[in-house]
Design a protein around this motif. Structure first.
Motif, PDB file in Angstrom:
ATOM      1  N   LEU A  10       0.827  -1.206   0.000  1.00  0.00           N
ATOM      2  CA  LEU A  10       0.000   0.000   0.000  1.00  0.00           C
ATOM      3  C   LEU A  10       0.862   1.258   0.000  1.00  0.00           C
ATOM      4  CD1 LEU A  10      -2.598  -0.957   2.781  1.00  0.00           C
ATOM      5  CD2 LEU A  10      -2.836  -1.242   0.330  1.00  0.00           C
ATOM      6  N   CYS A  11       2.168   1.102  -0.124  1.00  0.00           N
ATOM      7  CA  CYS A  11       3.092   2.200   0.121  1.00  0.00           C
ATOM      8  C   CYS A  11       3.336   3.107  -1.088  1.00  0.00           C
ATOM      9  CB  CYS A  11       4.431   1.652   0.587  1.00  0.00           C
ATOM     10  SG  CYS A  11       4.278   0.677   2.095  1.00  0.00           S
ATOM     11  N   PRO A  30      -5.076   3.741  -5.665  1.00  0.00           N
ATOM     12  CA  PRO A  30      -5.704   3.629  -4.336  1.00  0.00           C
ATOM     13  C   PRO A  30      -6.849   4.626  -4.147  1.00  0.00           C
ATOM     14  CG  PRO A  30      -3.691   4.873  -4.156  1.00  0.00           C
ATOM     15  CD  PRO A  30      -3.815   4.467  -5.600  1.00  0.00           C
ATOM     16  N   THR A  66      -5.225   5.520   1.530  1.00  0.00           N
ATOM     17  CA  THR A  66      -3.827   5.368   1.935  1.00  0.00           C
ATOM     18  C   THR A  66      -3.027   6.558   1.429  1.00  0.00           C
ATOM     19  OG1 THR A  66      -3.220   4.129  -0.062  1.00  0.00           O
ATOM     20  CG2 THR A  66      -3.962   2.847   1.831  1.00  0.00           C
ATOM     21  N   LYS A  70       0.715   5.004   4.868  1.00  0.00           N
ATOM     22  CA  LYS A  70      -0.136   4.954   6.058  1.00  0.00           C
ATOM     23  C   LYS A  70      -1.588   4.760   5.636  1.00  0.00           C
ATOM     24  CE  LYS A  70       2.740   7.777   9.036  1.00  0.00           C
ATOM     25  NZ  LYS A  70       2.752   8.855  10.004  1.00  0.00           N
ATOM     26  N   ILE A  71      -2.328   4.111   6.479  1.00  0.00           N
ATOM     27  CA  ILE A  71      -3.756   3.927   6.255  1.00  0.00           C
ATOM     28  C   ILE A  71      -4.450   5.139   6.861  1.00  0.00           C
ATOM     29  CG2 ILE A  71      -5.759   2.482   6.745  1.00  0.00           C
ATOM     30  CD1 ILE A  71      -3.690   0.120   6.999  1.00  0.00           C
ATOM     31  N   THR A  72      -5.015   5.982   6.004  1.00  0.00           N
ATOM     32  CA  THR A  72      -5.612   7.230   6.464  1.00  0.00           C
ATOM     33  C   THR A  72      -7.128   7.130   6.657  1.00  0.00           C
ATOM     34  OG1 THR A  72      -5.749   7.979   4.179  1.00  0.00           O
ATOM     35  CG2 THR A  72      -3.802   8.660   5.451  1.00  0.00           C
ATOM     36  N   ALA A  77     -10.201   1.713   3.240  1.00  0.00           N
ATOM     37  CA  ALA A  77      -9.070   0.840   2.909  1.00  0.00           C
ATOM     38  C   ALA A  77      -9.529  -0.617   2.868  1.00  0.00           C
ATOM     39  CB  ALA A  77      -7.933   1.021   3.907  1.00  0.00           C
ATOM     40  N   ASP A 111       0.364   2.826  13.713  1.00  0.00           N
ATOM     41  CA  ASP A 111       0.250   2.594  12.270  1.00  0.00           C
ATOM     42  C   ASP A 111       0.424   1.113  11.930  1.00  0.00           C
ATOM     43  OD1 ASP A 111      -0.248   5.251  11.481  1.00  0.00           O
ATOM     44  OD2 ASP A 111       1.890   5.725  11.483  1.00  0.00           O
ATOM     45  N   TYR A 115      -2.337  -1.749  10.155  1.00  0.00           N
ATOM     46  CA  TYR A 115      -2.091  -2.756   9.114  1.00  0.00           C
ATOM     47  C   TYR A 115      -2.574  -4.133   9.578  1.00  0.00           C
ATOM     48  CZ  TYR A 115       0.665  -0.151   5.662  1.00  0.00           C
ATOM     49  OH  TYR A 115       1.070   0.700   4.669  1.00  0.00           O
TER      50      TYR A 115
END
Length: 138
Positions: A10-11, A30, A66, A70-72, A77, A111, A115
């Protein structure tokens, strides 16, 4: 020893899904498009399909769940990654989903926990986090 079906990155600016024994099987934007107003908008399109329709659908909200590894937006997500996994997995392994997430180095415990929570929200039996090699080489 558990076999992991998928690794998910996801980066980057595109989410990549790697399937065991096959390599990269899906790379998509994404993005989640949501319709409706108020507290409970509904997801209508995800990934590349959403990206193509951003300016073509009226009264929709664009969500990027994302950012920078980071998953925002946790709920979106889950919708996004679940939608992508459904495109590449056999129905027979749904109950045996084991996931690896490639994560940036230096994330906070909170964080990293997001995940792990994402993996379990995706009905994974096992979830493993592995630092991204590109981040280590910097």
């Amino acid at each position: 020893m558990e076999t992991y079906n998928f690794a998910i990155d996801l980066c980057a600016e595109h989410i990549a899904i790697y399937r065991a024994g096959q390599g990269v099987v899906l790379t998509e934007a994404p993005i989640v498009l949501l319709s409706g107003k108020g507290k409970n908008p509904k997801e209508i399109y995800c990934g590349d399909e959403a990206n193509e329709l951003i300016n073509k659908i009226e009264d929709c909200k664009v969500c990027y769940p994302t950012a920078c590894g980071k998953i925002t937006d946790f709920d979106n997500a889950v919708i996004l990654v679940n939608n992508m996994l459904k495109k590449v997995e056999d129905r027979s392994i749904l109950k045996k989903r084991n996931l690896i997430f490639l994560v940036p180095c230096g994330l906070s415990k909170a964080d990293l926990d997001r995940y792990m929570d994402l993996g379990y929200a995706l009905s994974a039996k096992n979830v493993k986090l592995i630092p991204r090699v590109q981040d280590i080489a910097r």
